[in-house]
Structures are given as C-alpha cells and as structure tokens.
Scaffold this motif. Structure first.
Motif, short mmCIF file in Angstrom:
data_model
loop_
_atom_site.label_atom_id
_atom_site.label_comp_id
_atom_site.label_asym_id
_atom_site.label_seq_id
_atom_site.Cartn_x
_atom_site.Cartn_y
_atom_site.Cartn_z
N LYS A 111 141.23 -6.63 48.34
CA LYS A 111 139.78 -7.01 48.33
C LYS A 111 139.80 -8.48 48.53
O LYS A 111 138.82 -9.10 49.20
N GLN A 112 140.60 -9.08 47.84
CA GLN A 112 140.49 -10.66 47.82
C GLN A 112 140.74 -11.10 49.14
O GLN A 112 140.39 -12.11 49.60
N ALA A 113 142.11 -10.37 49.87
CA ALA A 113 142.37 -10.88 51.33
C ALA A 113 141.12 -10.99 52.02
O ALA A 113 140.98 -11.55 53.00
N MET A 639 132.44 -26.91 58.51
CA MET A 639 133.24 -25.83 58.10
C MET A 639 133.08 -25.90 56.49
O MET A 639 133.02 -24.77 55.83
N VAL A 640 132.86 -27.12 55.96
CA VAL A 640 132.87 -27.30 54.66
C VAL A 640 131.44 -26.67 54.04
O VAL A 640 131.36 -25.86 53.09
N GLU A 641 130.36 -26.90 54.84
CA GLU A 641 129.18 -26.23 54.64
C GLU A 641 129.03 -24.74 54.51
O GLU A 641 128.42 -24.13 53.82
N ALA A 642 129.99 -24.44 55.63
CA ALA A 642 129.84 -22.77 55.76
C ALA A 642 130.78 -21.97 54.38
O ALA A 642 130.75 -21.03 54.43
N PHE A 643 131.58 -22.91 53.86
CA PHE A 643 132.34 -22.43 52.61
C PHE A 643 131.63 -22.10 51.55
O PHE A 643 130.84 -23.00 51.13
N ASP A 644 131.60 -20.68 51.13
CA ASP A 644 130.83 -20.27 49.96
C ASP A 644 131.68 -20.16 48.87
O ASP A 644 132.66 -19.70 48.75
N PRO A 645 131.77 -21.27 47.70
CA PRO A 645 132.42 -21.52 46.69
C PRO A 645 132.59 -20.16 45.91
O PRO A 645 133.43 -20.17 44.80
N SER A 646 131.75 -19.38 45.97
CA SER A 646 131.77 -18.15 45.02
C SER A 646 132.19 -16.96 45.83
O SER A 646 131.72 -15.89 45.65
N PHE A 647 133.08 -17.14 46.84
CA PHE A 647 133.24 -16.08 47.79
C PHE A 647 134.29 -15.00 47.06
O PHE A 647 134.32 -13.84 47.34
N LEU A 648 134.86 -15.45 45.96
CA LEU A 648 135.64 -14.25 45.15
C LEU A 648 134.99 -13.71 44.06
O LEU A 648 135.43 -13.27 43.20
N GLY A 649 133.65 -14.16 43.90
CA GLY A 649 132.91 -13.78 42.81
C GLY A 649 132.36 -15.02 41.89
O GLY A 649 132.91 -16.14 42.16
N GLU A 650 131.46 -14.72 40.95
CA GLU A 650 131.09 -15.99 40.24
C GLU A 650 132.01 -16.28 39.26
O GLU A 650 132.13 -17.74 39.18
N ARG A 651 133.23 -15.77 38.74
CA ARG A 651 133.80 -16.30 37.81
C ARG A 651 135.33 -16.75 38.48
O ARG A 651 136.02 -17.33 37.84
N GLU A 652 135.47 -16.55 39.70
CA GLU A 652 136.83 -17.15 40.15
C GLU A 652 136.63 -18.55 40.75
O GLU A 652 135.84 -18.68 41.56
N PRO A 653 137.62 -19.45 40.21
CA PRO A 653 137.47 -20.83 40.97
C PRO A 653 138.12 -20.86 42.18
O PRO A 653 138.83 -19.90 42.33
#
Lengths: 783, 288, 107
Positions: A111-113, A639-653
């Motif tokens: 899932k993470q992959a 690319m930086v803008e398109a990066f979603d920092p919560s792409f693995l979920g709210e609690r994953e850094p």
C-alpha cells in the motif's frame, strides 16, 4: 503555447514493478489528470513493441510530450530519448519517474509503495508541464592547434597533427629546437645520437606547410575554451635578422662580452652573440640581451658582412585563434643543491646526470673529453649515486623513472671514453624495465661496473687532490664500503619546467599533486584541469624519449577530438533572465570553471563552451534568475509543489530528498542490488549537482509541509564539479541558522554526504531520520 | 640587550670554562645575562629513552620559565639548544600546546607566548653583528690555523638550526676569520664527535672522535674551536685516551669559541678558564 | 529598527563594491564597510523596516529588530524565501509563534 498534451506510460517491467504496485489503478488515476491526453500500460516499455507504441503516439500528433513511469532513468533514459528523436520530437520533452529501483524494489509494504508511486507520478506530471523543446547548440570550431614547446614531444605531436590534416602553430621559448633531447650525447638503448631522430622530424616539419614554427616565442596569455581559444604570443627579439645571417661567424670573435651557456648548464661560456647549440632554428646567430653591451659597442654590427645585426629590434606580440592546445614544455633536472650532503656545486667534480651528458658531448665544455672539471686530468674512477632527490619525502616523493637506465647508458659512455676506468654505482633499487634489463646485465658483465646497494651518507672532498670520498653501507653484504673517486655523477630526477609553472599561473592551469599537468591517471591522463588543454611528454610526468613520442601521439589524438568542423554541445546550459538580474556576480564567483564573463551591457554571460553544465550558478543566484535548462528552478519547484506531504497518511512523516545525479542518486538506486529496503516515507528528486539546488526550493519544501528534507551530494574532495558539495553544505548551514531563529527545528533539513558505494549508510540514515521525525512531530506547516 | 641563559648540566660543572668565557665575552659585548631561575634539565639525553613526551615537557617547563621578560633564552650547549629549539618549534602547533599545558597544569605552569631560543654563536654574529665584534678585536689571532667544528646538532634540522647551511656552514668560520685567524677547510665540520655514546659504547665514540682528530692533524691545524661542551669533552677530555688507544699523538688543543673571542677581545686568559683543559692550550697563547 | 548583520554569515557579497542589500535598499542605507568588507546600515534612524534587505540576502545574514510599538527585542519577524512564496514566522514577546505563507505574485 497551448495546453500540453502529455502521454503517460506505465511500465510493469515484466512484472518487476507490477508485482508490487497496482498499475491498473495508477494508470486509471493518471488518465484523469489535467493535461493527460492518453495513459497506457505496458509490460515492457523498453522492448521494441513498447518503444514502437510511444513512437506511433508521438507521430500521430495526439501527444506532444512523454512521461514514463518505469525503471530508473539511469537504465533507460537514453533509450526513450532516442525514440523521441526518431519521432522528430525534442528529446528534452521526456520526463521519467523511478518506480522500480526507488519504489517497487525497495519498499515491502504494497500500500505504501503504491502511495509513493502515485506521488512520484504526480510530481513527474507536474514537471512535464514545464518541459521545453530544446535542441543541441552548435558552434563553428577553429581547426588549428597550438603546441607549446619544441622539444621532442612537441615536435612529434605537431607532425602527427599536421599529417592528420590539421594546422599547427608550434612555439618554442629557446632559439633552438630539440629541448632536453638535444642536450644528450646518446639515447638508450641503442645508443643512437639524438641528432638523427630530431633531424628527421625537423626535415618533415620544415617541408610540411601546415606547421608554422617560431622560436624565441612564449605564450603571454590565453582565454576561451575548447574550439575557440584566443592566445597572445610574445616573440622575443633575436637582434639578428635570420634571413640575412649566413652563420659565417665573423662577429663572435670580436664580441667583448661573455655569457654562461645554459645549454651546457653553465659549464662553458660563449660570447654574447652566439650560434645556439642543439638545433638552432632558423640557422642564425642570436644576441643575449642581458650580456650584450649594446649600441655603444656595436663591434658585431661592424664586422657583419651582410648587415644582419639589428640592435634595435623589439618584441612582437600577436594573437591567434586555436581550437585546442598541447603543452609540451618539458622538464628541468632536480636541483641537487638541495641535497647538500653530496656537495653539488661545492666540489667541482660533483655533477648531475645532464651535465655529464654535456661533458662527453663533442659540443660540450671539454670538447667531448672525459676529464675532471677540477684539474683537467682524465677520469680514472667514477661513481654514480642514484635517486638523488627522488623517492625522498623531503624533496620529490615520486620515482623519476628514467634515471636508472640513464646511468646504465652513461656507464657505456665511460667505457667508450675511459676503457680502464673503475665504475661504481650506489643504488637503492635498479629499475630497468622491459628490454632495458639487457642494459643492466651488460653493465655488470661487459662494462664491469660495480653495483653497491646503499646510498652514501656524504661525499667528502680531499682539499689537495680534489679526490672525492664516498662511504656507504653495502646492504647486501652488510659491509661498509669506502671508495675514492675522481668524479661523482648524481642521477637527479625530473621536475616540471619552471616555464610550465609560470605558464600555468598565467593561464589559470591548476597543477596536480606532483606539479605535473596530467589529469586523473586512469580516466583522463592527457587532460589538464582546463578543458581543451592537453599535456604531452615530460610536462605530463617523468618519462624517457620513446615514451615522450608515444605520449605526444596520444595528446595529438585528444587535441584532434576537440576539433570537429562544428562543436555540438548539449542544450542543458544556464540561461540568465536579465530583467531581474542585479549583477551581483555571485554566479561568476562561485563557478568552479570560470565560465562566466561579461556581456556588452555589463550583465554576467556564460561562455557556453567552457561551461560544464553543473548548475552551481543556478543554486547560488539570490534572485533566482539563472535557469539551467532542463533542470530549472521552476521545473523543480513544480515537483515540490506537487508533493503532498501527507501522502502516506496524516501521521506518517515524509521526507523530500534532493539527490545529486553523480553519486547520491546511483547510491540510492543501488539499494535493490544489495537487497536493502527502506521506508517509503522518502521521495527523491534528482538534481545535476547538489550545488545546483537553490535553497529557495528547500524553503518551498518546508513551507509545503514536508517533515524532513535531505540534500545529498558527493564527498567534498570527490565532487565532480569541484565545489558543488561544499557550496550546498554552506548554503544549508546558513539556512539552518535561519530556521533556528524561526523556531523551526533545524534538524529537519539535513545534508548527507553520499559516496556512490555508500548505500548502507544511506539506508541507516533514512531509518534514523524517520524515527527522529516521528519524535519531533509533524512540520507546523503541514495541513 | 638582555637574555635569559640556560647553563644546562655542564656549564656549572665540567664545562666551567665555557661558562666563564661566555659570561666574560657577553659582558664585553654589552649583553646582560639572567640565569633562568629554577631551570631544569633540558631532557636532551636520558629522558628520550623514557617516553616521547618527557623531553618535550622538560623543554616546555624551561620555555615557560623563560616567558618572563625579556622573553628569550640563550643556550650555549648544543644539546640543550637543539632540544629546546625543537620543543619550541613543536609547541607552535596549537593542539600540542593545549595537550602539554594540560599535562603541566598540576604544576601550575602554562605556556602562552612564544619564546625565542638562541645560541650564543648566532646571537653574537647576527644580533650584535660580526662587524661589531671585529671592531672590538684588540689582539688578532694572527697565524692561528683553526678548525671550526660545529658539531652535529647546531645546523640541523633546518626548522630549528641556526641560519646556516646544514652540511657546509660558514658562521663560525666567518667569526674565526674575523678574529684574525685562518679557518681551515674541514670536511667533518658537522660530523658527529661520538659524544652521546661516551657512556654507553665508548669504543664507537672514540673511533668517531678519532676521525676528526686525524683529519685535523693531516691539515696541520693548530687547534679546534667548538661550540658545545660535549664536543669539547670528546675532543679535549678524551684526546689522551684516544692517543693511548690508537698509539698515536695529536696534541691539538680545543677551545670554546667564546674563549677564542675572549682572547681576541682582550680578556685576560685567567678569566677564560684555560687551565681546565686537559690538552694544554698555553703553547698557542705565546703567539697572541 | 535597523537591520543587524550577522558578521559570520555575511560575506560582503564576495566583497563587491555594491552588495545585494545595498542594491535593493530603497533608502540607500546599506553599504559595505571598506575595512571589514561586510555590510552595515549607515543611518539606522532612517530605516523604515521594509525588510527588503533581509529578504534578498543570499546568506540569510540580516535580521531586523521590531520597533517597540510592535514587539520590542524578544519579538522576531523572519522571512524564508521560496521560489514563488515567502514563509513568514512571527514570534511575539511572549514567545508565541505564528506562521504565514504568502504567495509572491511577481512572475
């Protein structure tokens, strides 16, 4: 411009990617994105069918750019680029995303992959909107080579180039040609006179119209890059007109002034007006301006039957354009005065090996008689001391390669001139490689030279007889040996010519460790740090005459390569937007290759032929007005803008990493080869050099909410672009200081030194970093 | 001019004549000598066999004591000079200096400023100036054929040596010439006299000293001039033993350079300690 | 209140005669000290806190102090320059932190 019509291709890589990531879902998601004209799945895009698919789509006009989600760009980027070219589209309208080496193969949890693959795809799509149709840049080249140095290497290289059809300008500092080889009595191993070989080359040079040869000429300055150097030459005055001088010699006997003849290393004298020894070119007398008494004397002028003397001649300068340069300035013998214990220049009968060559030469100080310099008596006992100055950490740390064989040759001279003389050789190791081993055998068996394995601690002179006493330990027998000798010959090593050092400083040619010009020995032996300038002969490293000729051929070949009719360079060059440029010149200061100059309006302007396309200028520009084509700030920012920092979920850094393409990116790619896995929290963006990353992008990433940021590059002394890593580190340190003031944890931004083999270190760092970020909590800008 | 002065173990004892002549000549040339208070052994000999650090610490302590104004130190003995100068040179490295200061902290000592370590030969010839010395000569040593023997420690290594050539030095020769004598060209100017081995392997020491004496005799020298108490001990103190061992005769007196200077500058022979030599120098004095 | 130069980070814009802060200051107040080769504010009373210098400094060596009416010494206002946005961090005199991201619209 119109809306981009992107074709997205998702490759399963024969199951390697599709086994971990649900490519159907990915393709379906991508097909719905804005600007995507079509989205195709395929099991093997790099196969002939896969490539044909892309080509057909391009030719149909349905798409105008390509995004490929497949293996690492290091594997197949060139393959896909070729397809674009084949379809008639600029190869720079291609964007690749690494779903294999940096996703499917290294993240175990499916899932993470998948989430990571989706983010990578999104970032690549964002960048693809900013791609430009770049074409290679073309420049006309000057098809001429400058050869600096008329010794055996320079002459040989010039002839090789001329015979290949290239024009050559050959300049020599002295009034004679042949360099050090002309000072020798004989060459080894066949004991042929150097005159024979040099004369032969000179005949061919004189009859070859492609070679322009001037003596008494030096390089004053040079600028430019491969294909278009501009060189200013300074021709020193001869004071004698060569086309009139018949070398009759009437002038010299009348000349009242003397000079030390440096052809004989100061052991003999000539008048201030003299015919140079060696191979004077042209065949004419020369006046030494430092010793000549000038106009008040003029005795030579009066004596000259053809009025060839011009005491008012002045130096001449001219500027030429050449495509590449070969430096063949040669060597000087190591100064044995520095090894005080052997009494060089304290005792008259202690000489170095070049002076010995002059001593036995018919044109030398004693007319070719082997006699003592102290009292003119014949030499009955002679001692050679090897490795003088060489292999010595106080002087020359390297081995000068030829001195052992030179001594073996000189032993033959002694037998020629003094058949009954006693010969001693004090050595550490005798290095006579290849067929020269035969010389070593003959020296012992036929010439009956006595070899003592031990270097004398000192040479002492007896005041009355001028006899020299040497005492050494023969380490093979363990006994002390003390001998008396009439003459001691010091086998001194080779150091680069002083002229070469001065030239290097004038033209900005950095010298390597041993002060020779040679570049990285295995990869680029003929190249110097400056592109387009090659080294031949002993400017490169110590070598004998036959090796010098070989090396000249090699350098000529290299020089030829940078001489096409046209120079074609990749279009990934820096471009300056003058509307916002402040002319702060930081780009000029930070460029390691000095590739930035001024244009007519006073704005910095890159010399595209000297530019190595590292992008350090882009990284340092405070106004962000420099764009390194195909890796521009805007493209990376998208690319930086398109990066979603919560792409693995709210609690994953999540961590955004900028990896330098030379060492860091391959190191991370190698994780799969080593069977390592690492968390999917890391998303990587490649940059040409860590120094090309502008810190504004790191600020964007932080403001965008990424919990951690890594900038990774090569080790400081291994950076391919010299200063990139150091600059990146300093810029990050400055930023970290600002972050601390801003009450943002400075540990979120990390510099990582990654050697290409350092994959394990990388994996450890990521794991530690993820753990650290969990402790620190999310970036306050997230959400 | 004021200088601290480190006598070392020998100048108060077996080399008294060096101390006497040194003080006499210094006062003639206007140099004020302050014997370093509470100086310790310089560490040039036995200490080296114990640890690598001990000679450095001993040198450091002397340097620390010499930090007081005038902040310099003149060292007549070549062994002390070499060890102290080497120590001063090594302690220029800030890391080493920190380490040494840490080790000396319990004694309440700290090395802060750099101390100039000088040998009297170089102070007289350079600081006072050879011309000034020559100007004060009243009894030129005419006709004296002198061998200038520097010893092995004065001219090497380059970083700590007096400013002269390693193997072919000229400073002492120039001084001898300035005093009116004739310095002979001598190949063993900087060859070791064997001194350090006198206690451990005297035969080796004697064979080394003997080479110097042989060459001197061959050159027809009247005397040696030396700059170091150990060289003096080997050449003068052991001369008779060597004569007996090798069944030969030399009878070559050995002067300290300060004694020669004293004679030339008009100091009374009584104040130069000439009576303490084992090989009598008095036959030469008749010539002055 | 005038900008303060962090002497370790300031490199005088490679000691050019017009460093970036001097070029951008609208009041012509920043300049290079010829001896130390670092930037400084020539006339602190005339500074009106526009913070252009703080934003442009490539080394991040400049920091303005807020006037006492707004926050006085412990308070800070720090910009972090992105490619098309500026991230502002305000720290008031009690240590409370607030952050804003403002898009610059001059592309």
């Amino acid at each position: 411009m119109g809306q981009p019509r992107t074709g997205v291709y998702v490759c399963g890589c024969q199951g390697e990617i599709s086994k971990r990531i649900d490519l159907h879902q990915l393709a379906a998601t991508m097909a719905k994105k804005k600007g995507v004209a079509l989205c195709r799945e395929h099991e093997s895009l790099c196969s002939l069918q896969g490539l044909q698919l892309i080509e057909d789509d391009l030719r149909s006009g349905e798409i105008d750019r390509v995004v490929i989600l497949a293996c690492s760009p290091r594997r197949h980027e060139e393959t896909f680029k070729a397809i674009l070219r084949k379809a008639g589209i600029s190869e720079y309208l291609l964007e690749t995303s690494n779903l294999r080496e940096q996703c499917a193969w290294v993240h175990e949890e499916a899932k993470q992959a998948y989430k990571k693959a989706a983010i990578l795809a999104q970032m690549s799509l964002a960048r693809s909107r900013w791609l430009e149709p770049l074409e290679p840049l073309r420049f006309t080249a000057t098809r001429r080579v400058l050869v600096v140095g008329g010794g055996i290497a320079g002459l040989s290289a010039s002839l090789d180039l001329a015979e290949a059809g290239v024009e050559v300008v050959l300049v020599e500092r002295e009034a004679f040609l042949g360099g050090r080889a002309a000072q020798l009595y004989r060459y080894f191993p066949r004991l042929c006179p150097p005159g024979c070989g040099i004369d032969y080359i000179l005949q061919k040079i004189r009859s070859n119209s492609k070679i322009e040869l001037t003596t008494l000429t030096e390089v004053k300055s040079l600028s430019g890059g491969p294909g278009n150097f501009e060189v200013t030459l300074l021709q020193k005055p001869r004071y004698v007109m060569p086309d009139r001088c018949t070398a009759c010699g009437n002038c010299a006997p009348l000349c009242p002034a003397d000079r030390k003849d440096h052809f004989d290393f100061g052991l003999s004298q000539t008048k201030a007006i003299y015919l140079p020894k060696g191979f004077p070119h042209p065949q004419s007398y020369v006046i030494d301006p430092d010793r000549c008494l000038g106009q008040e004397c003029s005795l030579c002028r009066q004596a000259c039957p053809v009025q060839a003397i011009d005491l008012e001649e002045s130096p001449r300068e001219r500027t030429i354009k050449v495509g590449s340069i070969i430096v063949a300035t040669g060597w000087d013998p190591f100064d044995a005065r520095l090894v005080e214990q052997f009494g060089y220049q304290q005792y008259p009968d202690v000489i170095n090996n070049m002076e010995f060559e002059r001593l036995v030469s018919p044109s030398g100080p004693t007319g070719g008689k082997l006699v003592r310099l102290s009292n003119g008596q014949p030499v009955k006992r002679i001692a050679f001391i090897q490795c003088v100055g060489s292999r010595d950490k106080n002087h020359l740390p390297y081995c000068s390669k030829v001195c052992c064989t030179v001594t073996l040759k000189q032993i033959k001279y002694v037998r020629e001139f003094a058949p009954e003389a006693q010969i001693f050789v004090f050595y550490m190791d005798m290095r006579a490689t290849g067929e020269y081993e035969e010389m070593y055998r003959l020296a012992q068996e036929e010439s009956q030279a006595l070899f003592i394995r031990g270097i004398p601690s000192r040479v002492i002179e007896d005041i009355n007889s001028h006899d020299l006493i040497l005492q050494a330990e023969d380490t093979l027998s363990g006994q002390m040996v003390k001998i008396g000798a009439d003459m001691v010959v010091l086998a001194t090593g080779m150091t680069p010519n002083q002229e070469f050092r001065q030239l290097g400083e004038r033209v900005g040619l950095p010298l390597e460790m041993g002060a020779f010009a040679s570049g990285h020995l295995q990869c680029f032996p003929f190249e110097s740090r400056r592109a387009g300038i090659y080294a031949a002969g002993t400017s490169q490293e110590p070598m004998d005459a036959s090796s010098a000729i070989k090396s000249a051929a090699g350098a000529a070949m290299k020089a030829l390569v940078s001489l096409p009719e046209e120079i074609v360079i990749r279009p990934t060059v820096p471009v300056l937007d003058k509307t916002k440029c402040d002319k702060c010149k930081r780009c000029m200061e930070e460029c390691p290759f000095g590739a930035w100059g001024w244009d007519d309006a006073g704005y910095p302007s890159p010399n595209l032929l000297q530019c190595r396309q590292c992008g350090i200028c882009q990284g340092g520009c405070p106004m962000k007005v420099i764009a390194l084509k195909h890796s521009t700030v805007k493209q990376t920012a998208s690319m930086v803008e398109a990066f979603d920092p919560s792409f693995l979920g709210e609690r994953e850094p999540t961590i955004l990493a900028f990896l330098c393409y030379n060492d860091a990116y391959p190191a991370v790619d190698a994780a799969c080869e080593k069977g390592l896995t690492y968390p999917a929290n890391l998303v990587a963006i490649r940059v040409p050099c860590a120094g090309s990353l502008n810190v504004a992008l790191v600020a964007d990433a932080l403001a965008g909410g990424a919990d951690g940021i890594i900038v990774a590059g090569c080790a400081s002394d291994q950076c391919h672009f010299v200063r990139g890593s150091d600059l990146a580190k300093t810029r990050l340190q400055n930023m970290q200081e600002t972050l601390q003031r801003m009450m943002l944890e400075a540990q979120r931004v990390k510099w990582l030194t990654l050697n290409i083999t350092d994959t394990e270190g990388f994996v450890r760092t990521i794991n530690d970093f993820v753990a650290e970020l969990r402790r620190l909590g999310p970036n306050p800008f997230k959400g | 001019m004021r200088y601290h002065y480190l006598p070392g173990c020998s100048l108060h004892g077996s080399a008294r004549e060096y101390a006497d002549s040194f003080q006499a000549v210094s006062s003639r040339l206007g140099i004020e000598l302050l014997e370093l208070k509470d100086w310790n052994c310089c560490g040039a000999t036995a200490a080296k066999a114990i640890t690598d650090e001990l000679p450095l610490l001993l040198a450091a302590r002397n340097l620390i004591l010499a930090q007081e104004p005038p902040g310099n130190i003149m060292v007549p003995c070549n062994l002390c000079y070499n060890n102290l100068a080497k120590g001063a040179h090594l302690l220029k490295d800030p890391d080493l200096k920190k380490k040494v200061n840490l080790l000396l902290q319990p004694a309440g000592l700290k090395l802060e400023t750099e101390v100039a370590v000088r040998h009297p030969l170089d102070v007289y010839c350079l600081d006072i100036g050879l011309a000034e010395v020559i100007a004060r000569v009243v009894r030129p040593l005419e006709g004296w054929k002198v061998i200038s023997y520097y010893g092995c420690l004065l001219t090497r290594p380059k970083e700590v040596a007096i400013p002269d050539s390693n193997y072919h030095p000229q400073l002492l020769d120039n001084l001898v010439r300035g005093l009116g004598a004739q310095p002979l060209p001598f190949s063993g100017k900087t060859t070791c006299c064997g001194g350090p081995l006198l206690l451990t392997d005297p035969n080796v020491a004697y064979s080394a000293t003997r080479k110097l004496l042989d060459e001197a005799r061959e050159l027809g020298a009247d005397c040696f001039v030396v700059t170091c108490p150990m060289c003096h001990l080997s050449l003068d103190g052991k001369q008779k033993i060597i004569e007996k061992k090798y069944n030969t005769k030399y009878d070559i007196p050995v002067f300290y350079f300060t004694q020669l200077m004293g004679l030339a500058l008009g100091v009374s022979p009584k104040d130069l300690g000439l009576k303490r030599h084992l090989v009598s120098p008095f036959k030469l004095l008749g010539r002055v | 209140m005038p900008p303060r130069v962090n002497k370790e980070k300031c490199d005088g814009c490679k000691a050019e005669h017009e460093p970036l802060c001097e070029q951008i200051c609208p009041g012509d107040l920043m300049t290079l000290n010829p001896e130390t080769r670092k930037a400084y504010c020539r006339s602190t009373r005339d500074c009106w806190d526009c913070m252009s210098c703080v934003k442009i400094c490539p080394q991040g060596a400049l920091e303005t102090k807020l006037p006492y009416q707004l926050g006085y010494y412990p308070a800070k206002l720090i910009p972090l320059m992105g490619t098309n946005k500026i991230t502002w961090t305000c720290i008031d005199i009690n240590g409370k932190v607030e952050r804003f991201v403002i898009k610059t619209r001059n592309d």
